[in-house]
Write a protein that holds these residues in place. Structure first.
Motif, PDB file in Angstrom:
ATOM      1  N   ASN A  89       0.869  14.825  11.626  1.00 31.60           N
ATOM      2  CA  ASN A  89       1.754  13.694  11.904  1.00 31.60           C
ATOM      3  C   ASN A  89       2.292  13.169  10.575  1.00 31.60           C
ATOM      4  O   ASN A  89       1.664  12.336   9.922  1.00 31.60           O
ATOM      5  CB  ASN A  89       1.014  12.580  12.650  1.00 31.60           C
ATOM      6  N   PRO A  90       3.435  13.683  10.103  1.00 27.01           N
ATOM      7  CA  PRO A  90       3.942  13.283   8.786  1.00 27.01           C
ATOM      8  C   PRO A  90       4.229  11.796   8.675  1.00 27.01           C
ATOM      9  O   PRO A  90       4.269  11.258   7.561  1.00 27.01           O
ATOM     10  CB  PRO A  90       5.239  14.102   8.643  1.00 27.01           C
ATOM     11  N   PRO A 109      -7.698  16.698  10.508  1.00 26.75           N
ATOM     12  CA  PRO A 109      -6.543  17.596  10.344  1.00 26.75           C
ATOM     13  C   PRO A 109      -5.640  17.224   9.163  1.00 26.75           C
ATOM     14  O   PRO A 109      -4.884  18.074   8.692  1.00 26.75           O
ATOM     15  CB  PRO A 109      -5.790  17.445  11.673  1.00 26.75           C
ATOM     16  N   ASP A 110      -5.730  15.984   8.680  1.00 27.58           N
ATOM     17  CA  ASP A 110      -4.870  15.567   7.564  1.00 27.58           C
ATOM     18  C   ASP A 110      -5.491  15.820   6.203  1.00 27.58           C
ATOM     19  O   ASP A 110      -4.825  15.633   5.183  1.00 27.58           O
ATOM     20  CB  ASP A 110      -4.545  14.072   7.684  1.00 27.58           C
ATOM     21  N   ASP A 143      -0.136  17.882   1.976  1.00 27.21           N
ATOM     22  CA  ASP A 143       1.227  17.447   1.685  1.00 27.21           C
ATOM     23  C   ASP A 143       1.841  16.839   2.942  1.00 27.21           C
ATOM     24  O   ASP A 143       1.508  17.211   4.072  1.00 27.21           O
ATOM     25  CB  ASP A 143       2.071  18.627   1.208  1.00 27.21           C
ATOM     26  N   TRP A 144       2.755  15.912   2.720  1.00 32.32           N
ATOM     27  CA  TRP A 144       3.332  15.174   3.853  1.00 32.32           C
ATOM     28  C   TRP A 144       3.983  16.123   4.862  1.00 32.32           C
ATOM     29  O   TRP A 144       3.917  15.913   6.056  1.00 32.32           O
ATOM     30  CB  TRP A 144       4.363  14.170   3.329  1.00 32.32           C
ATOM     31  N   GLU A 145       4.593  17.198   4.360  1.00 33.14           N
ATOM     32  CA  GLU A 145       5.297  18.114   5.273  1.00 33.14           C
ATOM     33  C   GLU A 145       4.339  18.916   6.137  1.00 33.14           C
ATOM     34  O   GLU A 145       4.706  19.361   7.224  1.00 33.14           O
ATOM     35  CB  GLU A 145       6.187  19.068   4.471  1.00 33.14           C
ATOM     36  N   GLU A 157       0.847  -1.194   0.000  1.00 36.38           N
ATOM     37  CA  GLU A 157       0.000   0.000   0.000  1.00 36.38           C
ATOM     38  C   GLU A 157       0.882   1.244   0.000  1.00 36.38           C
ATOM     39  O   GLU A 157       1.847   1.337   0.759  1.00 36.38           O
ATOM     40  CB  GLU A 157      -0.905   0.003   1.232  1.00 36.38           C
ATOM     41  N   GLU A 158       0.528   2.209  -0.847  1.00 37.22           N
ATOM     42  CA  GLU A 158       1.315   3.431  -0.961  1.00 37.22           C
ATOM     43  C   GLU A 158       0.451   4.641  -0.603  1.00 37.22           C
ATOM     44  O   GLU A 158      -0.764   4.644  -0.818  1.00 37.22           O
ATOM     45  CB  GLU A 158       1.875   3.584  -2.377  1.00 37.22           C
ATOM     46  N   ASP A 159       1.091   5.623  -0.052  1.00 35.85           N
ATOM     47  CA  ASP A 159       0.425   6.890   0.263  1.00 35.85           C
ATOM     48  C   ASP A 159       0.503   7.774  -0.974  1.00 35.85           C
ATOM     49  O   ASP A 159       1.533   8.381  -1.268  1.00 35.85           O
ATOM     50  CB  ASP A 159       1.105   7.561   1.460  1.00 35.85           C
ATOM     51  N   GLN A 160      -0.586   7.836  -1.736  1.00 33.32           N
ATOM     52  CA  GLN A 160      -0.617   8.601  -2.973  1.00 33.32           C
ATOM     53  C   GLN A 160      -1.187  10.002  -2.796  1.00 33.32           C
ATOM     54  O   GLN A 160      -1.439  10.702  -3.769  1.00 33.32           O
ATOM     55  CB  GLN A 160      -1.414   7.843  -4.034  1.00 33.32           C
ATOM     56  N   GLY A 161      -1.425  10.390  -1.553  1.00 29.21           N
ATOM     57  CA  GLY A 161      -1.904  11.740  -1.295  1.00 29.21           C
ATOM     58  C   GLY A 161      -3.402  11.905  -1.352  1.00 29.21           C
ATOM     59  O   GLY A 161      -3.903  13.026  -1.198  1.00 29.21           O
TER      60      GLY A 161
END
Length: 391
Positions: free
Chosen positions: A104-105, A69-70, A98-100, A33-37
């Motif tokens: 919680n990145p 919040p994400d 965005d991850w940054e 599984e990938e974090d594709q945003g």
């Protein structure tokens, strides 16, 4: 080592045995599984639910997502989903920050999806579940496994539906599976209009005239064009929404007979309600229904597929199953891995034989392969990662 060859060979054999045992013990997988945003939330209300009810549920989903919040933005679409189109369906594309900029990145999109499912899946208004998009979008619309239950014995749709519900009940209690659900639109209320052909002939009304009125009522009718301010505009005839509110209102419409008289449709048509499917699903030409889900936390996709296969082993005669999408590719790639590995060893051996101009030296060189495999397997076991295509 030269003076103690027996001990070294025994140690080498033990090392090979450990590698083989570790490879056999590793949980299998295909693509992680990938974090594709972003992720997808699908909602489906009971059959026959109105569009207004679906809009209320979609607004609740959007409000929950925007409160996280994400989450950055949400795009909701009413009347459409990957399982079929209808007024009782909807879908929301949830875009993450965005991850940054996330609070919680380190938090993966899959963890956000699980939190959303815990909050929305128990809803009594609709079936709402969120999924992470698949690593390869061309293979599937959403992530998870794709199980197709097939009726090869021509038992009928109702019997196939009953078998699907039994599989669903067993799979829902399996520890390796999570979010197991049927995908597709179920049977919904349908209005059947029955034309009394004898009465229509007695009133001098043709079947074509009745069909023309009904098609205009349920859709629209193009009449002609006209000029207005230098532009060509179309004349489209449609029925007022109030006239379509109930079947009795619909049958108040009139149709012209051969003598130019207006005959109410209620004189020629009676109606009845029934339940039927919105579409007939087939897979590889065989009547089929789709069952989807995901591996539970701590389990891999390979273990989830094995769990579904063990459950499907008890299917009665005349029923079968097939994998589709990413699940099919995973099963296909798993069966090819030993062949590809053996072919790789053969190619390397031939290259080394040509390089050293010897048939014995490549054997000594390739004795290091199990040692390399031991390091790779040890790294996977320390990180608790599956045996996937990256490995």
């Amino acid at each position: 080592m030269i003076h103690r060859p027996i001990r070294i060979l025994l140690l080498y054999v033990a090392l090979v045995a450990v590698v083989i045992w570790s490879l056999w013990r590793l949980p299998s997988g295909f693509l992680p599984e990938e974090d594709q945003g972003y992720f997808i939330s699908v909602l489906q209300l009971p059959a026959g639910a109105t569009q207004a009810r679906a809009a209320e549920v979609l607004e609740e989903v959007e409000a929950y997502m925007l409160a996280q919040p994400d989450v950055d933005k949400v795009v909701g679409v009413l009347g459409f989903s990957f399982f079929g189109n209808g007024q009782n369906t909807g879908i929301a594309f949830v875009r993450l920050k965005d991850w940054e900029t996330r609070p919680n990145p380190e938090q993966h999109a899959q963890q956000i999806v699980m939190r959303a499912n815990q909050a929305l899946f128990p809803s009594s208004e609709a079936m709402i579940f969120s999924v992470n998009p698949p690593p390869i979008p061309e293979l599937a619309a959403i992530g998870g496994f794709d199980f197709r239950l097939q009726d090869r014995g021509d038992h009928g749709r109702e019997a196939l539906q009953q078998q699907l519900f039994q599989l669903l009940g067993t799979a829902s209690n399996h520890p390796a599976l999570m979010g197991v659900r049927p995908e597709g639109l179920g049977a919904s209320p349908q209005l059947q209009l029955i034309i009394d052909r004898e009465r229509a002939m007695a009133h001098g009304v043709s079947i074509e005239a009745i069909n023309s009125v009904l098609s205009t009522a349920f859709g629209s009718l193009y009449v002609n064009d006209f000029l207005h301010s230098g532009r060509v505009l179309q004349v489209i005839v449609q029925v007022e929404p109030e006239q379509m509110s109930t079947p009795d209102k619909l049958l108040e419409l009139k149709v012209r007979n051969h003598h130019g008289e207006q005959i109410p449709l209620a004189e020629l048509i009676h109606y009845e309600w029934r339940t039927g499917g919105n579409k007939l699903d087939r897979y590889n030409g065989v009547p089929a229904l789709k069952l989807a889900g995901s591996p539970a936390p701590g389990y891999t996709t390979g273990e989830a597929l094995a769990a579904m296969e063990s459950i499907a082993a008890d299917l009665p005669a005349g029923y079968d199953f097939q994998w589709s999408g990413t699940s099919y590719e995973e099963k296909l790639s798993g069966s090819q891995a030993p062949l590809l590995f053996g072919l790789s060893i053969l190619v390397v051996f031939m290259c080394l034989a040509a390089l050293y101009e010897s048939w014995s030296v490549p054997f000594a060189v390739m004795l290091v392969v199990p040692l390399g495999l031991f390091g790779a397997v040890a790294g996977l076991m320390l990180r608790e990662l599956p045996n996937d295509v990256y490995f």
